[in-house]
Scaffold this motif. Structure first.
Motif, short mmCIF file in Angstrom:
data_model
loop_
_atom_site.label_atom_id
_atom_site.label_comp_id
_atom_site.label_asym_id
_atom_site.label_seq_id
_atom_site.Cartn_x
_atom_site.Cartn_y
_atom_site.Cartn_z
N GLU A 9 -8.73 6.63 -6.15
CA GLU A 9 -9.96 7.21 -5.61
C GLU A 9 -10.02 7.05 -4.10
N ALA A 10 -9.67 5.86 -3.62
CA ALA A 10 -9.67 5.61 -2.17
C ALA A 10 -8.70 6.53 -1.46
N ALA A 11 -7.52 6.69 -2.04
CA ALA A 11 -6.49 7.54 -1.42
C ALA A 11 -6.85 9.01 -1.46
N ALA A 12 -7.51 9.42 -2.53
CA ALA A 12 -7.84 10.84 -2.70
C ALA A 12 -8.99 11.27 -1.79
N ASN A 13 -9.83 10.33 -1.41
CA ASN A 13 -11.03 10.68 -0.65
C ASN A 13 -10.86 10.61 0.86
N LYS A 52 -3.77 15.58 -7.89
CA LYS A 52 -3.84 16.94 -8.41
C LYS A 52 -4.87 17.01 -9.54
N GLN A 53 -5.25 18.22 -9.89
CA GLN A 53 -6.21 18.40 -10.98
C GLN A 53 -5.64 17.93 -12.31
N ALA A 100 0.83 -1.21 0.00
CA ALA A 100 0.00 0.00 0.00
C ALA A 100 0.86 1.26 0.00
N SER A 101 1.94 1.25 0.73
CA SER A 101 2.81 2.43 0.79
C SER A 101 3.45 2.72 -0.56
N THR A 102 3.92 1.67 -1.22
CA THR A 102 4.51 1.85 -2.55
C THR A 102 3.48 2.35 -3.54
N LEU A 103 2.26 1.85 -3.42
CA LEU A 103 1.19 2.25 -4.32
C LEU A 103 0.83 3.73 -4.13
N VAL A 104 0.75 4.16 -2.88
CA VAL A 104 0.47 5.58 -2.60
C VAL A 104 1.58 6.48 -3.13
N ASP A 105 2.83 6.05 -2.95
CA ASP A 105 3.96 6.85 -3.44
C ASP A 105 3.94 6.92 -4.96
N LEU A 106 3.56 5.82 -5.63
CA LEU A 106 3.45 5.83 -7.09
C LEU A 106 2.37 6.81 -7.53
N LEU A 107 1.23 6.76 -6.89
CA LEU A 107 0.13 7.67 -7.23
C LEU A 107 0.55 9.12 -7.02
N GLN A 108 1.32 9.38 -5.99
CA GLN A 108 1.81 10.73 -5.72
C GLN A 108 2.72 11.19 -6.86
N LYS A 109 3.60 10.31 -7.32
CA LYS A 109 4.51 10.66 -8.41
C LYS A 109 3.77 10.88 -9.72
N LEU A 110 2.63 10.22 -9.88
CA LEU A 110 1.81 10.38 -11.08
C LEU A 110 0.91 11.61 -11.01
N GLY A 111 0.97 12.30 -9.88
CA GLY A 111 0.12 13.48 -9.71
C GLY A 111 -1.34 13.14 -9.59
N ALA A 112 -1.63 11.93 -9.08
CA ALA A 112 -3.02 11.44 -9.05
C ALA A 112 -3.91 12.26 -8.13
#
Length: 412
Positions: free
Chosen positions: A368-372, A330-331, A316-328
């Protein structure tokens, strides 16, 4: 005024294709007479005018004489005595050297209709060799019409090879190469552009980073097509089916540049190619003067496409960090473009063309789960600076852990 519809409009009309723009050639006029009739001059290198009502381009019939290397070294002759046949003779391919009268009569002095019927790209005259841009244009036409069965005439391919050997393509400027590249990537079968360039030797001069991928082996288990160059061609054709965005198709083209840099002793494995190719990608983008939006997505896809393929194995931590790098979060997120390019990468393999790629939905739902997550407790606490970002990260990791458990439960 003797005016004739010419070029792509005639070709596509005969092919039954929609005509996007119409260009006209005018015979027997002068710049002064065109202006007197209300036409607005716009041509810098030769007399071109815009119709006062339709705003379509009207060019005076002209001939051209080569005066220097490259594609700008021409002396243009446009006078009332230049004939329609002379104007058509300076064009690149026979299928582009036809004209149509206002009544619909086809004027075809160089056999364009026959070549159109036989699905052949053939040069009009030996003057073809005078303009290196024509190599790119022929390759682009191949990308547009490959699905119709068009092939390149052997004598035209030989002329293109001669141009490469003579160093003509060395005079192509970055802006023109980039413009033709993007047009080709946006055609139906972009791989045909690169195969055509490769057949005449131009690929290794214009796009050496792509050319050197051919012949590089990959593990047969994951790549039944074996050859990296073939794989990349399959990927860009898949990207063309999955996305209408030029940035996505470019990212698909360059995502595996690092495989050409793998130590041959390690073949067919390419461990670490995702980061190994980053300098080559930067060099390519700089040389072609690629817009930043293309470079940014391409670098993200190159560096992280392996993560998407292995996403079910990620913590889960790696997945969150990946989403962060993808700008997931952000708008202006690159997530959707990243995902569709990764899907093209998987489907661009022999026998994998219709393979499901559940990683797309998995990552979207994780994002979506992480953003909400509710961050109000963090913002109301005493944490400061970087601690805020880390606290939010931990909330997202917890949310993604719940998502992963839920996904696995549904999958069992």
């Amino acid at each position: 005024m003797k005016k004739y519809l010419v070029g792509g409009a005639v070709r596509d009309t005969l092919l039954g294709y929609p005509v996007k723009e119409r260009d006209w050639v005018v015979v027997g006029e002068t710049p002064e007479s065109m202006i007197a009739q209300g036409f607005r001059p716009v041509g810098k290198d030769f007399p071109v005018f815009l119709h006062p009502e339709t705003h379509e381009e009207y060019a005076l019939a002209r001939t051209e004489r080569k005066t220097a290397p490259g594609y700008k070294g021409f002396n243009v002759h446009a006078t009332p005595d230049v004939t329609l046949e002379q104007d058509l003779q300076r064009r690149d391919l026979t299928i582009n050297a036809m004209a149509m009268t206002e009544s619909g009569e086809i004027i075809d002095p160089y056999g364009g209709q026959k070549d159109l019927q036989q699905r052949v790209f053939r040069h009009v005259s030996p003057a073809f060799v005078e303009d290196p841009v024509r190599i790119l244009r022929v390759a682009r036409f191949a990308a547009r019409y490959a699905h119709l069965g068009f092939t390149l005439a052997a004598e035209t391919r030989d002329l293109m090879q001669q141009m490469v050997d003579a160093g003509e393509v060395d005079h192509l400027v970055a802006e023109r190469v980039w413009a033709e590249l993007i047009k080709a990537l946006m055609e139906k079968t972009p791989s045909a552009f690169f195969y055509t360039l490769r057949d005449c030797g131009a690929l290794k001069v214009i796009f050496p980073e792509i050319d050197c991928l051919f012949g590089i082996p990959q593990p047969a288990k994951y790549h039944p097509e074996i050859d990296t160059g073939v794989h990349v061609m399959m990927v860009i054709d898949q990207a063309a089916q999955l996305s209408g965005k030029a940035e996505v198709r470019f990212a698909a083209l360059v995502h595996d540049l690092g495989k050409a840099l793998t130590d041959p002793a390690k073949w067919p494995s390419h461990h670490g190619h995702e980061t190994l190719g980053l300098p080559a990608l930067k060099t390519l983008c700089q040389r072609l003067k690629a817009p930043n939006s293309f470079k940014v997505l391409a670098m993200v896809v190159m560096q992280y496409h392996g993560y998407c393929h292995r996403v079910f194995e990620l913590k889960a931590s790696t997945l969150v960090d990946l989403l962060q790098k993808l700008g997931a979060f952000k708008q202006n997120s690159a997530l959707d473009d990243y995902l569709v390019t990764c899907e093209a990468d998987i489907r661009g393999r022999a026998g994998f063309e219709r393979r499901d790629y559940p990683q797309v939905q998995y990552l979207k739902q994780a994002a979506e789960a992480a953003a909400n997550v509710d961050i109000s407790s963090v913002m109301a606490s005493d944490v400061q600076g970087k601690q805020i970002a880390e606290a939010i990260r931990q909330l997202r990791i917890t949310a993604v852990k719940r998502f992963i458990r839920s996904w696995r439960t549904k999958s069992e």
